[in-house]
Enzyme design. Structure first.
Site, PDB file in Angstrom:
ATOM      1  N   HIS A 295       0.887  -0.820   0.162  1.00  0.00           N
ATOM      2  CA  HIS A 295      -0.012  -0.311  -0.024  1.00  0.00           C
ATOM      3  C   HIS A 295       1.312   1.482   0.238  1.00  0.00           C
ATOM      4  CE1 HIS A 295       0.268   1.984   4.275  1.00  0.00           C
ATOM      5  NE2 HIS A 295       0.448   0.689   4.896  1.00  0.00           N
ATOM      6  N   CYS A 296       0.360   2.394  -0.753  1.00  0.00           N
ATOM      7  CA  CYS A 296       0.639   3.722  -0.065  1.00  0.00           C
ATOM      8  C   CYS A 296       0.181   4.430  -0.164  1.00  0.00           C
ATOM      9  CB  CYS A 296       1.314   3.884  -1.731  1.00  0.00           C
ATOM     10  SG  CYS A 296       0.676   3.710  -2.985  1.00  0.00           S
ATOM     11  N   SER A 297      -0.894   5.629  -0.445  1.00  0.00           N
ATOM     12  CA  SER A 297      -1.693   6.475   0.234  1.00  0.00           C
ATOM     13  C   SER A 297      -3.424   5.776  -0.106  1.00  0.00           C
ATOM     14  CB  SER A 297      -1.616   7.679  -0.057  1.00  0.00           C
ATOM     15  OG  SER A 297      -2.703   8.257   0.595  1.00  0.00           O
ATOM     16  N   THR A 303       1.990   2.063  -5.313  1.00  0.00           N
ATOM     17  CA  THR A 303       1.177   0.335  -5.234  1.00  0.00           C
ATOM     18  C   THR A 303       1.141  -0.296  -6.220  1.00  0.00           C
ATOM     19  OG1 THR A 303       0.753   1.146  -3.060  1.00  0.00           O
ATOM     20  CG2 THR A 303      -0.037  -1.441  -4.013  1.00  0.00           C
TER      21      THR A 303
END
Length: 427
Positions: A295-297, A303
């Site tokens: 995950h990123c944001s 991602t």
């Protein structure tokens, strides 16, 4: 005492450009007023597959095609007005409240389902991603998800517990805060002073653990305990060994936090080398059928880029990519398109797509022994001599806006995991 939201500041500066740059010192680049935007088609291209010799303009066209295909999918899903349609999206207010960004949602028929009681919402903004190995035909599995939101931390850890095998692996590609904005809630124990998170039905403060909120409280669903933490220089990552407990069952979860990749940018120099090491290191803790949770944001840009690189670099290691001789074949385009079929917007902007081609070209050059020598030794940096941007007059780089966060609060009544109506606090 409640633990405040943690800001992990690594002083990473984002470079917001639609096209990549190449400022690494010590490596040969072409000079001139029109050399600011490098392509891949120059240098020693012998034995290099055609898809890794494309100009920036050609890659731009590929990105535009991916965007057109995505718009077509969204239109088909809306026009069908059928929840069973492949590109359907859910419109339930509780589903919308769980999204971090307004327009980034998991396809209704390609998402993770939380294991909840009948009648409760099982939505989490997370998508299973499967990419097939060209040799073994075995699927490499991942889960792409948004950064957990305060109020949905228990959902995230339930997914980790139920969707991974004996050992879980999480790769976090964002800071909790970037440029003054929250990108992800503090969902994991940070250090020995805050070594335990209680997973509750009521998540107003997951870090509370006192006489009024004992671990044995029936409101507590489980715990996440920090066992050890280290900083790995090669991957430039904080690595945490966690014990995730739900009920009477526990499992070990490895958490990798890579903070060398600011949003809307691409890793350069040592950060690029560190990312490649992280890809290999996180993969060694798992197996192809045990999905790494990435995950990123929003769970689509960094991602998607990470997952695409993980898969394609393994394809390169088996020499499958070097055997691609058809000028019409493009494994990068095909991989990103397959990923977007499983989760919208994967590899969000043109810079990220260009970055994938760059890394693969660099690694292909290395594999073929084309790494240039500097001061009598092989360089550890970028390997391909970059060429100028196409001069075609109609070229315009794709512009992608920053994603719009969902509303901080909603008055829509939702149900907790216990089934009790409540007002949901978002982000």
């Amino acid at each position: 005492m409640a633990h405040p939201t943690i800001k992990i500041d690594t002083n990473v500066q984002a470079t917001k450009r639609a096209l990549p740059e190449d400022n690494d010192e010590g490596f040969e680049v072409l000079d001139g007023p029109d050399q600011d935007d490098p392509g891949l088609e120059a240098g020693d291209t012998e034995l290099i597959p055609p898809f890794l010799c494309q100009s920036v303009f050609e890659i731009h066209q590929k990105f535009e095609e991916l965007e057109w295909i995505q718009r077509t999918r969204l239109a088909e899903g809306m026009l069908a007005n059928d929840p069973s349609h492949r590109w359907a999206l859910e419109t339930d207010p509780e589903v919308k409240a769980r999204n971090r960004y307004l327009n980034v949602q998991a396809w209704a028929n390609s998402r993770i389902h939380l294991r909840v009681s009948d009648g409760e919402c099982d939505f989490i903004n997370a998508s299973p991603i499967a990419l097939k190995d060209s040799v073994s035909r075995e699927e490499r599995r991942y889960i792409a998800t948004q950064g957990p939101k305060l109020g949905n931390i228990s959902h995230f850890w339930h997914m980790v517990f139920h969707e991974t095998k004996e050992v879980g692996v999480i790769v976090m590609l964002t800071q909790t805060f970037e440029a003054g904005r929250e990108k992800c809630s503090q969902y994991f124990p940070l250090n020995i002073n805050n070594s335990l998170i209680l997973l509750r039905e009521d998540e107003r403060d997951p870090f509370v653990c006192d006489d009024d909120h004992p671990i044995g409280d029936e409101n507590v669903l489980g715990t996440v305990a920090l066992l050890e933490t280290t900083f790995d220089e090669k991957s430039r990552s904080e690595i945490r060994k966690l014990r995730l407990t739900l009920g009477a069952e526990s499992k070990i979860v490895w958490h990798f936090l890579f903070a060398g990749w600011a949003d809307y940018s691409k890793p350069e120099g040592d950060d690029r080398s560190a990312l490649l090491h992280l890809i290999e290191q996180s993969g060694s803790k798992s197996s192809p059928d045990n999905p790494r949770i990435v995950h990123c944001s929003a769970g689509v840009g960094r991602t998607g880029t990470f997952i695409a690189l993980d898969h394609l670099l393994l394809e390169l290691q088996s020499d499958q990519l070097l055997q691609v001789t058809d000028p019409e074949a493009d494994p990068v385009f095909e991989t990103v398109n397959q990923m977007r079929e499983q989760r919208m917007m994967m590899v969000y902007n043109e810079m990220q797509l260009q970055f994938i081609y760059e890394v693969l070209r660099e690694q292909a050059d290395r594999r073929l022994g084309k790494v240039p020598e500097i001061n009598g030794r092989k360089s550890d940096g970028r390997s391909s001599k970059m060429a100028k941007l196409s001069t075609e007059s109609e070229y315009l780089p794709s512009s992608k806006p920053e994603l719009e966060p969902a509303s901080d609060r909603t008055s829509t009544p939702t149900r907790s995991w216990s089934g009790t109506p409540e007002v949901s606090d978002d982000e």
